[in-house]
Enzyme design. Structure first.
Site, short mmCIF file in Angstrom:
data_model
loop_
_atom_site.label_atom_id
_atom_site.label_comp_id
_atom_site.label_asym_id
_atom_site.label_seq_id
_atom_site.Cartn_x
_atom_site.Cartn_y
_atom_site.Cartn_z
N SER A 147 5.51 -5.47 9.46
CA SER A 147 4.56 -5.09 8.41
C SER A 147 3.20 -5.74 8.57
O SER A 147 3.08 -6.87 9.07
CB SER A 147 5.13 -5.48 7.04
N HIS A 200 8.01 -5.26 -0.51
CA HIS A 200 9.26 -5.59 0.18
C HIS A 200 10.03 -6.72 -0.52
O HIS A 200 11.26 -6.64 -0.66
CB HIS A 200 8.98 -5.96 1.63
#
Length: 495
Positions: free
Chosen positions: A347, A434
């Site tokens: 990410s 997340h």
């Protein structure tokens, strides 16, 4: 002539004539944002001397800065009220709403804002009924009449605005119209608080209409319709798709791409995730996007890497379905490939460099004296200052593994992801997503995104979030208690 056409035609007649050389309104978020940048006033509610819609409705003449005259404003309100008329059916109400939508399509940006204000300010719950129902409910608490009083109180607080939105959703394309309307309105919320009631109502309605129970999970592949693949290219928000060869690589047989779709928007992915299969947690985006790389064998892979997750509809801001998307994708992948054991992301850290620029002084104060001396020597600085450190960031891709600046930046990255919070939530937007889904900060990766965008946003750093399926609830609880879940390797980098 049907009802919607009649309403649209008659309302169009009431629009003020455009000035010579003027352009029609832009219906996209980009267009509205561009207008703000060009100086179009988006702060009517915050500008001294600007009249409220209530004052304008009772006036005779229009002021110079007002888009719709009082007469047209009153007629527009009448058309909106006709949509929610209790004497007409849902179908007829939907037809009337479609007529207003036709008028809206040809209205200027300022005229559209007047309609938003009418919807926000003129369709409120009756204050007297609310007070009365609230008093009755308070008096009934603890008595057999409590449940009935609560029902009455709930009904009294429901605004006619909700029914108005429901009627707009009836006609074909109505939900698309409302999603686009909110997307266009969002840039104005900070400067015109009068729009907040409409925004909150729309977010509530969308959360109901776009509940994950109504969404379909579909795989997007190279065999999908070209129109759908073009939208994938358009909406990709993490790693820009450079060519058709690039998108083919991402949709090939050794990859997976899944999206959530709504029955009323069947050809529009609301959110999609791109997945690569590997034998270990990826530490760089370069091989994942390499079109010439040898294809992996998903059946022999142990790890699934979520390397891009993109929301596609700005108008659905605040409606959360990312958590369910990842869960559904994990279940689907485990069924298809039983050997998969590890589910992680690679990410971006989009806010890291800006945060670093603002807090470099504080971070240097947190750095132990010995490490500061080493950092100063490596920079050739007489005195270690935030300016000296920030000036050296332009050359970060070339730093050696033992570079003090490289180690310091990794420490700063760990601090940013694992310690920095705002309003009880992780500071970084991707981290909020997340970690809120139960993942933990697993590992920071140096030079993982060497692109110009990656250097500009995060000095090239990327992070792995690990979805340990047996600990998702534990991590959520930990986060709710104000502690960000991180791996021991990440914790070791803290100052």
């Amino acid at each position: 002539m049907n009802t919607s056409t009649w309403i649209g035609r008659n309302m169009s007649k009431l629009l003020p004539e455009p000035k010579p050389g003027s352009k029609p309104a832009v219906s996209s978020v980009e267009g509205s944002s561009h207008a703000i940048e060009k100086g179009v006033s988006a702060s009517a509610g915050a500008t001294p001397g600007v009249r409220s819609t209530r004052e304008r409705l009772s006036a005779t003449l229009r002021r110079q800065e007002e888009a719709l005259s009082p007469r047209v404003l009153r007629r527009t309100l009448e058309e909106l009220k006709a949509i929610v008329d209790a004497r007409v059916s849902e179908v007829e109400g939907g037809r009337r709403a479609q007529g207003v939508a036709l008028w809206y399509a040809s209205a200027t940006e300022a005229q559209r804002r007047d309609m938003w204000l009418l919807m926000s300010e003129q369709f409120v719950a009756d204050a007297q009924n609310v007070r009365q129902a609230q008093a009755q409910f308070a008096a009934a608490v603890g008595t057999p009449d409590e449940a009935a009083a609560e029902v009455q109180y709930r009904r009294a607080t429901v605004s006619p605005r909700r029914r108005l939105l429901q009627r707009f959703s009836v006609f074909d394309g109505g939900i698309r119209f409302l999603v686009d309307l909110r997307a266009e309105m969002l840039p104005y919320l900070k400067t015109d608080r009068r729009l907040q009631a409409l925004d909150v109502e729309m977010e509530y309605m969308f959360s109901t209409w776009f509940d994950v129970g109504f969404l379909d999970l579909r795989r997007i592949s190279w065999d999908s319709p070209a129109s759908l693949i073009e939208k994938l290219i358009k909406y990709e928000a993490v790693h820009d798709i450079r060519s058709w060869a690039d998108v083919k690589n991402r949709l090939d047989a050794d990859r997976r791409c899944y999206g959530f779709f709504h029955p009323r928007l069947p050809d529009e992915p609301l959110i999609f995730v791109e997945v690569a299969f590997t034998t270990a947690i990826a530490d760089s985006i370069t091989p994942l996007l390499d079109e010439a790389a040898a294809p992996a064998d998903p059946a022999r892979s142990s790890t699934a890497i979520f390397y891009s997750i993109s929301n596609t509809q700005p108008g659905l801001k605040g409606v959360s379905f990312g958590d369910s998307l990842i869960k559904r994708v994990v279940e689907t992948l485990r069924t298809e490939f039983p050997r998969l054991k590890v589910f992680a992301t690679l990410s971006p850290m989009p806010g890291f460099r800006n945060w670093l620029s603002r807090h470099a002084d504080r971070l240097l104060q947190l750095t132990p004296m010995k490490a500061r001396d080493e950092l100063a020597r490596s920079l050739g600085a007489q005195a270690l200052t935030a300016q000296a450190v920030l000036a050296a960031l332009e050359s970060v891709p070339a730093l050696e593994p033992k570079s003090p600046l490289r180690h310091w930046l990794l420490q700063c990255g760990a601090q940013y992801l694992g310690r920095e919070m705002a309003d009880g939530k992780p500071l970084d937007a991707v981290a909020r997503f997340h970690l809120g889904n139960g993942a933990r900060v697993e590992r920071l990766n140096w030079a993982a995104d060497p692109s110009a965008k990656g250097i500009r946003q995060s000095c090239g750093l990327m992070v792995n979030y690990l979805y340990d399926l047996g600990r998702l609830d534990r991590h959520r609880t930990q986060l709710a208690q104000g502690k960000i879940p991180v791996s021991s390797a990440t914790a070791a980098l803290f100052f």
